[in-house]
Design a protein around this motif. Structure first.
Motif, mmCIF file in Angstrom:
data_model
loop_
_atom_site.group_PDB
_atom_site.id
_atom_site.type_symbol
_atom_site.label_atom_id
_atom_site.label_comp_id
_atom_site.label_asym_id
_atom_site.label_seq_id
_atom_site.Cartn_x
_atom_site.Cartn_y
_atom_site.Cartn_z
ATOM 1 N N ILE A 1 79.310 -24.600 -9.862
ATOM 2 C CA ILE A 1 77.917 -24.760 -9.461
ATOM 3 C C ILE A 1 77.209 -23.512 -9.940
ATOM 4 C CG2 ILE A 1 76.325 -25.044 -7.533
ATOM 5 C CD1 ILE A 1 79.068 -26.235 -6.183
ATOM 6 N N GLU A 2 76.141 -23.716 -10.727
ATOM 7 C CA GLU A 2 75.485 -22.564 -11.328
ATOM 8 C C GLU A 2 73.972 -22.737 -11.381
ATOM 9 O OE1 GLU A 2 77.539 -22.416 -15.067
ATOM 10 O OE2 GLU A 2 76.294 -23.984 -15.951
ATOM 11 N N ARG A 3 73.310 -21.596 -11.388
ATOM 12 C CA ARG A 3 71.849 -21.551 -11.541
ATOM 13 C C ARG A 3 71.488 -20.167 -12.035
ATOM 14 N NH1 ARG A 3 66.931 -20.465 -9.272
ATOM 15 N NH2 ARG A 3 65.340 -22.059 -9.520
ATOM 16 N N ASP A 4 70.472 -20.086 -12.888
ATOM 17 C CA ASP A 4 70.021 -18.790 -13.385
ATOM 18 C C ASP A 4 69.682 -17.872 -12.215
ATOM 19 O OD1 ASP A 4 70.289 -19.627 -16.002
ATOM 20 O OD2 ASP A 4 68.168 -20.148 -16.244
ATOM 21 N N GLY A 5 70.103 -16.614 -12.332
ATOM 22 C CA GLY A 5 69.812 -15.622 -11.300
ATOM 23 C C GLY A 5 70.851 -15.553 -10.192
ATOM 24 N N TYR A 6 71.902 -16.368 -10.278
ATOM 25 C CA TYR A 6 72.948 -16.401 -9.253
ATOM 26 C C TYR A 6 74.313 -16.318 -9.923
ATOM 27 C CZ TYR A 6 69.422 -18.000 -5.947
ATOM 28 O OH TYR A 6 68.315 -18.102 -5.148
ATOM 29 N N PHE A 7 75.276 -15.716 -9.216
ATOM 30 C CA PHE A 7 76.660 -15.771 -9.671
ATOM 31 C C PHE A 7 77.135 -17.211 -9.556
ATOM 32 C CE2 PHE A 7 76.442 -11.290 -8.271
ATOM 33 C CZ PHE A 7 76.900 -10.675 -9.432
ATOM 34 N N PRO A 8 77.909 -17.694 -10.536
ATOM 35 C CA PRO A 8 78.387 -19.078 -10.423
ATOM 36 C C PRO A 8 79.442 -19.222 -9.327
ATOM 37 C CG PRO A 8 79.246 -18.045 -12.412
ATOM 38 C CD PRO A 8 78.305 -17.060 -11.773
ATOM 39 N N TYR A 9 79.466 -20.392 -8.735
ATOM 40 C CA TYR A 9 80.503 -20.764 -7.761
ATOM 41 C C TYR A 9 81.488 -21.593 -8.560
ATOM 42 C CZ TYR A 9 82.560 -23.182 -3.719
ATOM 43 O OH TYR A 9 83.421 -23.702 -2.778
ATOM 44 N N ASP A 10 82.722 -21.159 -8.633
ATOM 45 C CA ASP A 10 83.718 -21.819 -9.474
ATOM 46 C C ASP A 10 85.002 -21.965 -8.684
ATOM 47 O OD1 ASP A 10 84.412 -22.910 -12.032
ATOM 48 O OD2 ASP A 10 85.599 -21.104 -12.416
ATOM 49 N N VAL A 11 85.523 -23.181 -8.597
ATOM 50 C CA VAL A 11 86.723 -23.419 -7.813
ATOM 51 C C VAL A 11 87.565 -24.514 -8.477
ATOM 52 C CG1 VAL A 11 85.614 -25.104 -6.290
ATOM 53 C CG2 VAL A 11 87.585 -23.844 -5.469
ATOM 54 N N ALA A 12 88.868 -24.350 -8.382
ATOM 55 C CA ALA A 12 89.802 -25.385 -8.827
ATOM 56 C C ALA A 12 90.310 -26.105 -7.586
ATOM 57 C CB ALA A 12 90.960 -24.767 -9.601
ATOM 58 N N VAL A 13 90.301 -27.439 -7.613
ATOM 59 C CA VAL A 13 90.782 -28.231 -6.488
ATOM 60 C C VAL A 13 91.780 -29.263 -7.004
ATOM 61 C CG1 VAL A 13 88.645 -27.962 -5.179
ATOM 62 C CG2 VAL A 13 88.940 -29.959 -6.625
ATOM 63 N N VAL A 14 92.621 -29.725 -6.102
ATOM 64 C CA VAL A 14 93.523 -30.837 -6.412
ATOM 65 C C VAL A 14 93.185 -31.948 -5.437
ATOM 66 C CG1 VAL A 14 95.900 -31.623 -6.552
ATOM 67 C CG2 VAL A 14 95.333 -29.294 -7.248
ATOM 68 N N ALA A 15 92.654 -33.031 -5.949
ATOM 69 C CA ALA A 15 92.273 -34.169 -5.117
ATOM 70 C C ALA A 15 93.520 -34.961 -4.748
ATOM 71 C CB ALA A 15 91.275 -35.061 -5.852
ATOM 72 N N GLY A 16 93.694 -35.182 -3.462
ATOM 73 C CA GLY A 16 94.815 -35.963 -2.958
ATOM 74 C C GLY A 16 94.289 -37.079 -2.082
ATOM 75 N N LYS A 17 94.953 -37.331 -0.979
ATOM 76 C CA LYS A 17 94.531 -38.401 -0.067
ATOM 77 C C LYS A 17 93.383 -37.971 0.839
ATOM 78 C CE LYS A 17 98.954 -40.774 0.158
ATOM 79 N NZ LYS A 17 99.998 -41.298 1.030
ATOM 80 N N GLU A 18 93.343 -36.683 1.206
ATOM 81 C CA GLU A 18 92.346 -36.188 2.152
ATOM 82 C C GLU A 18 91.037 -35.842 1.443
ATOM 83 O OE1 GLU A 18 92.883 -36.112 5.469
ATOM 84 O OE2 GLU A 18 94.799 -37.043 4.994
#
Length: 103
Positions: free
Chosen positions: A73-90
């Motif tokens: 998740i990114e926008r000019d003027g902000y540090f990006p939010y970056d995450v790796a996820v593993v989608a499972g059942k929950e």
């Protein structure tokens, strides 16, 4: 036509149809909660593809195929939010808080 040949033809037809059907792909719900000071128009990118603005994605949610994904998740003027996820059942819930870049 005999019952045996009718059953055989039905079995062949069912087999051909099932071979044409797309495989069932299981998905997981991704929910994003935006902190108050995080801009609604920040860009949501999943697996290097733009999905939409954070306000819209947060309100509607997203379905992810099971397996690993990279969410940015990114926008000019902000540090990006970056995450790796593993989608499972929950379901997956992300609390998004973009931090402004200091002047």
């Amino acid at each position: 036509m005999s019952i045996r040949s009718t059953l055989f033809r039905a079995a062949v037809a069912a087999s051909l149809l099932s071979a044409c059907a797309p495989p069932v792909r299981e998905t997981t719900s991704l929910q994003m909660v935006r902190h108050e000071k995080t801009p609604r128009d920040a860009s949501v990118i999943i697996d290097e593809e733009y999905v939409g603005p954070l306000g819209w994605v947060g309100a509607k949610g997203v379905r992810l195929l099971r397996g690993p994904h990279r969410i940015t998740i990114e926008r000019d003027g902000y540090f990006p939010y970056d995450v790796a996820v593993v989608a499972g059942k929950e379901p997956i819930r992300l609390d998004v808080n973009l931090v402004p870049i200091p002047d």
